[in-house]
Write an enzyme that holds these catalytic residues in place. Structure first.
Site, short mmCIF file in Angstrom:
data_model
loop_
_atom_site.label_atom_id
_atom_site.label_comp_id
_atom_site.label_asym_id
_atom_site.label_seq_id
_atom_site.Cartn_x
_atom_site.Cartn_y
_atom_site.Cartn_z
N ALA A 68 4.29 -2.48 -4.47
CA ALA A 68 5.32 -3.45 -4.02
C ALA A 68 6.44 -2.51 -2.95
O ALA A 68 6.70 -1.46 -3.33
CB ALA A 68 5.95 -3.92 -5.03
N GLY A 107 1.65 -1.76 -7.56
CA GLY A 107 1.00 -3.02 -7.17
C GLY A 107 -0.05 -2.78 -6.24
O GLY A 107 -0.97 -3.76 -6.29
N GLU A 110 -2.65 -2.75 -8.73
CA GLU A 110 -3.01 -3.93 -9.12
C GLU A 110 -3.80 -4.74 -8.35
O GLU A 110 -4.58 -5.63 -9.14
CB GLU A 110 -1.62 -4.52 -9.59
CG GLU A 110 -0.91 -3.88 -10.71
CD GLU A 110 0.70 -4.66 -11.15
OE1 GLU A 110 1.56 -4.46 -10.02
OE2 GLU A 110 0.61 -5.14 -12.07
N GLU A 130 5.59 2.20 -12.12
CA GLU A 130 6.66 1.34 -12.02
C GLU A 130 7.75 1.98 -13.12
O GLU A 130 8.98 1.77 -12.91
CB GLU A 130 6.27 -0.05 -12.37
CG GLU A 130 5.53 -0.88 -11.23
CD GLU A 130 4.09 -0.51 -11.16
OE1 GLU A 130 3.78 0.37 -12.10
OE2 GLU A 130 3.26 -1.41 -10.51
N1 3HC Z 1 7.88 0.73 -1.09
C1 3HC Z 1 8.66 1.00 0.03
N2 3HC Z 1 8.90 2.14 0.76
C2 3HC Z 1 8.01 2.86 0.17
C3 3HC Z 1 7.30 2.81 -0.92
C4 3HC Z 1 7.20 1.54 -1.71
N3 3HC Z 1 6.44 1.28 -2.50
N4 3HC Z 1 6.56 3.92 -1.13
C5 3HC Z 1 6.93 4.82 -0.44
N5 3HC Z 1 7.91 4.29 0.48
C6 3HC Z 1 8.36 4.86 1.92
C7 3HC Z 1 9.40 5.90 1.42
O1 3HC Z 1 10.79 5.58 1.22
C8 3HC Z 1 9.21 7.14 2.62
O2 3HC Z 1 10.11 6.32 3.54
P1 3HC Z 1 10.92 7.15 4.50
O3 3HC Z 1 9.98 7.93 5.38
O4 3HC Z 1 11.68 6.11 5.57
O5 3HC Z 1 12.03 7.88 3.99
C9 3HC Z 1 7.89 6.79 3.28
O6 3HC Z 1 7.46 5.42 2.46
C10 3HC Z 1 7.25 7.83 2.64
O7 3HC Z 1 7.13 8.08 1.48
P2 3HC Z 1 7.50 9.62 0.88
O8 3HC Z 1 8.30 10.27 1.72
O9 3HC Z 1 7.62 9.47 -0.80
O10 3HC Z 1 5.99 10.13 1.10
P3 3HC Z 1 4.84 11.12 -0.07
O11 3HC Z 1 3.85 11.34 0.66
O12 3HC Z 1 5.94 12.08 -0.41
O13 3HC Z 1 4.84 10.23 -1.17
C11 3HC Z 1 4.37 8.08 -2.55
C12 3HC Z 1 3.98 9.01 -1.19
C13 3HC Z 1 3.66 8.95 -3.70
C14 3HC Z 1 3.46 7.14 -2.34
C15 3HC Z 1 5.82 7.98 -2.97
O14 3HC Z 1 6.30 7.53 -1.87
C16 3HC Z 1 5.91 7.06 -4.10
O15 3HC Z 1 5.97 7.39 -5.50
N6 3HC Z 1 6.24 5.71 -3.81
C17 3HC Z 1 6.68 4.84 -4.67
C18 3HC Z 1 5.32 4.27 -5.60
C19 3HC Z 1 5.72 3.33 -6.41
O16 3HC Z 1 6.73 3.40 -7.35
N7 3HC Z 1 5.01 2.20 -6.69
C20 3HC Z 1 5.45 1.02 -7.41
C21 3HC Z 1 6.36 0.29 -6.62
S1 3HC Z 1 7.03 -1.01 -7.84
C22 3HC Z 1 5.76 -2.25 -7.96
O17 3HC Z 1 4.61 -2.03 -7.31
C23 3HC Z 1 5.56 -3.45 -8.64
C24 3HC Z 1 4.45 -4.10 -8.81
O18 3HC Z 1 4.04 -3.78 -10.28
C25 3HC Z 1 5.07 -5.70 -9.22
#
Ligand code: 3HC
Ligand code: NAI
Length: 704
Positions: A68, A107, A110, A130
């Site tokens: 997400a 997500g 998922e 998450e």
């Molecule tokens: N939403 C919005 N922005 C995101 C994102 C996300 N899920 N994941 C990454 N980004 C953005 C970062 O903020 C960053 O933006 P920036 O360049 O403007 O600073 C850019 O993408 C690149 O991210 P990283 O610098 O972190 O790149 P890496 O390659 O080091 O890492 C990653 C990539 C492992 C995907 C890491 O970004 C990460 O852990 N992201 C979050 C993943 C996450 O927690 N997903 C679950 C979201 S909650 C969800 O899905 C709810 C659902 O169950 C309903």
């Protein structure tokens, strides 16, 4: 640019029989509103086409999808929801194959779980992170993953939030195949096979063979994650993750999904999740230097040199070796060098004994590190990091030598924790290449790296330090030259108050208990015992300052854990701090000597006096432009000092408490305290009076 919308492309192959839906929402295919809407349109198109017999859903090489879009949380929800998209996939009468390369997280995973088959490229990783945002998977993940891998394994994956490599995910049953070679072509072949085989597409929700054990006894789920939960100390998200997985076992799918959504919505509004989402973005912001010209070029770093093989030098060398960067360690004498490298090897051996490193990997890493007592080896480094004793004269001499020997353009860094980088840089004829790289002990473990920008440091040097920090896996923040930089400067305020609390009536274990209850992994006194009380004692003596109780303990040979006694006593071979009546006597005597009448001090006062003075110092740091953003200070405290991530960092926490309250309490304490630094900082006063928080402050450049 896609043909469905900007981020989704739809095409067919095999005479129109296979629809390929491609997601391309850089950088990581976050499931933003545009991506969700595009997916719905594309899936419906495939569904409604008579020609299409199978569908392949694919992302980019970097990410199938990272989940997400976190930046949309806290804003009004715009349909279609991710649950709608997943339900659409799940209900397709034609088989849908998720082709996963790179990451499928949250997500994103998922989405793949809603497909009928999942294939992945060898290096890819799947997971449900998450929980690290104070949430749980809210689009069916807690209901579908248990049906594929069993409730116990699913609970472990969901509670840890850690990604699972493709090979392991395949073995567990979360994937149907890992495909070698040209991934898109291989995934298409897989799709053709499925299409040829025909039959009703298998839906994950309909399976329950893997749930048998947990259905017979749902408590197996709790047992599978008991250790993890204990470590997470009653945080709401991990507990809710377990409740949701339990629902997958005890309820029909639809009801389980409703339960999951209710739990998710509850967490979304929780202060813990708000804090953790703040930290996610703050960490990424901290690595950015807004005033850096766009055309700034990083210097290429192929080899590093570390000067000094002591506590820090050895740990820093490990950081480079771990990242596959060859590193030379320079010492003055062979004995010190051998001692230092032996300690490095010992650290790796401990990792092997814990099962977190293989012998082969250790050998590979050790092969990257080579020691010498020939200072001329400085010439080999594209980056030279100095980690010798903390003495200005010595550092200046060392930097003059570095200047004489180092390659032109090499990045020259000092790991000093207290000395003026401007003065160190002035010992060279190339101050533009000099900056501070302040690692935290143990350097190979602690994630924080403060990059200290001195008066003449060039952008190229800063860009290079930020780049290398990322390569070695550190969380970086650029800070200014001041006493203790950001982290230790704030810590000093807490240390002063901790000692005063002892003099006024508290005991070390009272103070530590309050700090522990706040969420830190350790209290300041247990921490002092671990680090060694003699370190601060020597610094104080050199600066001509005193800290009555700590000095008395050191004079009695109580240096902390290493001497079996400090603020606590330690049984032989144990690291467990035990309250010690001897220490109580020393403290009582110190109060008496100062003429202080001791009084009972409650946990609430202790907590405020441990936290608010640091926030006050943070305000001064911002005012002096020693940090660029309040959120950088949060990151420094989370990654350098174990500030509880679910409290978002000191400045975020201050905004949550409300700045007027912090100002008022500080003013009250200041009125009766000899510690003049308790007086509310002007910036704190100003923000509190205007009803604003630290979060409202604009990003600023570091003052040089
Ligand atoms: N939403 C919005 N922005 C995101 C994102 C996300 N899920 N994941 C990454 N980004 C953005 C970062 O903020 C960053 O933006 P920036 O360049 O403007 O600073 C850019 O993408 C690149 O991210 P990283 O610098 O972190 O790149 P890496 O390659 O080091 O890492 C990653 C990539 C492992 C995907 C890491 O970004 C990460 O852990 N992201 C979050 C993943 C996450 O927690 N997903 C679950 C979201 S909650 C969800 O899905 C709810 C659902 O169950 C309903
Ligand atoms: P240490 O005393 O463990 O190691 C210093 C090493 O430098 C010794 O092995 C010594 O032999 C070597 N050395 C001295 N002069 C040298 C020279 N001219 N050439 C090559 N080697 C030389 O000290 P530690 O703790 O590793 O600290 C090093 C630096 O890191 C200091 O500036 C300190 O302030 C800083 N620092 C220390 C932290 C800590 O927790 N120990 C944390 C962050 C920074």
């Amino acid at each position: 640019m896609g043909n469905i919308n900007a981020v989704v492309n739809y095409e067919t192959t095999d005479g129109g029989a296979i629809a390929i839906i491609a997601m391309d929402n850089p950088p990581v295919n976050a499931l933003s509103h545009a991506l969700r809407s595009g997916l719905v349109a594309a899936i419906e198109k495939a569904r409604d086409s008579d020609a299409v017999k199978a569908v392949m859903l694919i992302g980019t090489a970097r990410a199938f999808s990272a989940g997400a879009d976190i930046s949309e949380f806290g804003t009004p929800r715009q349909p279609p929801s991710l649950i709608d998209v997943v339900a659409l996939l799940d209900a397709m009468a034609k088989p849908v194959i998720a082709a996963i390369s790179g990451l499928a997280l949250g997500g994103g995973f998922e989405l793949a779980l809603g497909c009928h088959y999942r294939v992945a490229a060898p290096g890819s990783r799947v997971g449900l992170p998450e929980v690290k945002l104070g949430l749980l998977p809210g689009a069916g993940g807690t209901q579908r993953l248990p049906r594929l891998v069993g409730a116990e394994a699913a609970a472990q994956i969901i509670v840890s939030g850690d990604p699972v490599p493709a090979a392991k995910a395949l073995a567990m049953g979360a994937l149907d195949a890992v495909l070698e070679g040209d991934f898109r072509a291989a995934a298409l072949d897989f799709t053709r096979e499925v299409m040829k085989a025909g039959g009703k597409p298998p839906r994950v929700r309909d399976r329950d063979d893997k749930l048998a054990a947990a259905k017979a006894d749902p408590s197996v789920i709790d047992r599978a994650v008991a250790k993890q939960l204990q470590r997470l100390r009653g945080l709401p998200a991990p507990k809710a993750c377990v409740d949701a997985v339990r629902a997958a076992v005890t309820m029909p799918f639809e009801e389980g999904q409703k339960k999951e959504l209710a739990l998710f919505m509850g967490l979304l509004g929780s202060p813990e999740s708000k804090a953790q989402r703040h930290v996610f973005f703050a960490e990424r912001e901290a690595a950015k230097l807004p005033d850096m010209p766009a055309d700034t070029k990083e210097k290429p770093i192929a080899r590093a040199v570390v000067i000094g093989a002591g506590t820090m030098g050895g740990g820093i060398a490990m950081c480079f070796a771990n990242a596959g960067i060859p590193v030379r360690v320079i010492e003055t004498e062979q004995a010190a060098l051998t001692r230092g490298l032996d300690r490095v090897a010992e650290n790796y051996r401990i990792a092997i004994s814990r099962g977190s490193l293989s012998q082969a990997e250790m050998d590979k890493r050790m092969a990257q590190i080579s020691g010498t007592i020939d200072f001329g080896a400085v010439a080999e480094g594209d980056l030279v990091i100095e980690a010798v004793f903390e003495e200005m004269d010595l550092k200046r001499r060392v930097f003059a030598e570095i200047d004489r020997l180092a390659k032109q353009g090499a990045l020259l860094a000092s790991n000093t924790s207290t000395l003026d980088i401007n003065e160190i840089a002035a010992a060279t004829k190339r101050p533009e290449d000099v900056l501070g790289m302040h690692f935290f002990s143990p350097a190979n473990v602690m994630r924080l790296l403060e990059i200290v920008r001195a008066r003449k440091t060039s952008y190229a040097a800063l860009a290079t330090a930020l780049g290398i920090g990322r390569r070695i896996g550190k969380v970086t923040s650029v800070v200014g030259v001041c006493d203790g930089f950001v982290g230790n400067r704030m810590l000093a305020r807490r240390t002063t108050q901790a000692e005063m609390l002892l003099l006024e009536g508290a005991l070390p274990w009272d103070v530590d208990a309050a700090v522990l209850a706040f969420g830190f992994p350790m209290g300041p006194f247990a921490m002092g015992d671990l680090a060694g009380l003699d370190v601060g004692w020597r610094i104080r003596k050199a600066r001509g300052v005193t800290a009555e109780i700590s000095d008395t303990l050191c004079e009695a040979g109580r240096f902390g854990q290493k001497t079996g006694a400090g603020y606590y006593r330690y049984e032989k071979g144990s690291r467990t701090p035990m309250p010690d009546p001897e220490v109580e006597k020393i403290i009582l005597a110190a109060s008496e000597k100062r003429g202080i009448t001791r009084r009972p001090i409650g946990a609430a006062e202790i907590t405020e006096r441990m936290i608010y003075p640091m926030i006050n110092e943070g305000a001064r740091i911002l005012e002096e432009r020693m940090a660029m953003r309040a959120s950088d200070i949060d990151i420094i405290w989370i990654y350098g000092y174990g500030w509880p991530v679910w409290r978002g960092g000191p400045m975020f926490y201050a905004d949550q408490v409300g700045l007027p309250q912090i100002r008022d309490r500080l003013a009250q304490y200041a009125a009766t305290s000899p510690d003049k630094t308790l007086k509310p900082a002007p910036l704190l006063e100003k923000l509190a009076a205007s009803g604003q928080g630290f979060a409202a402050l604009p990003v600023q450049t570091i003052a040089v």
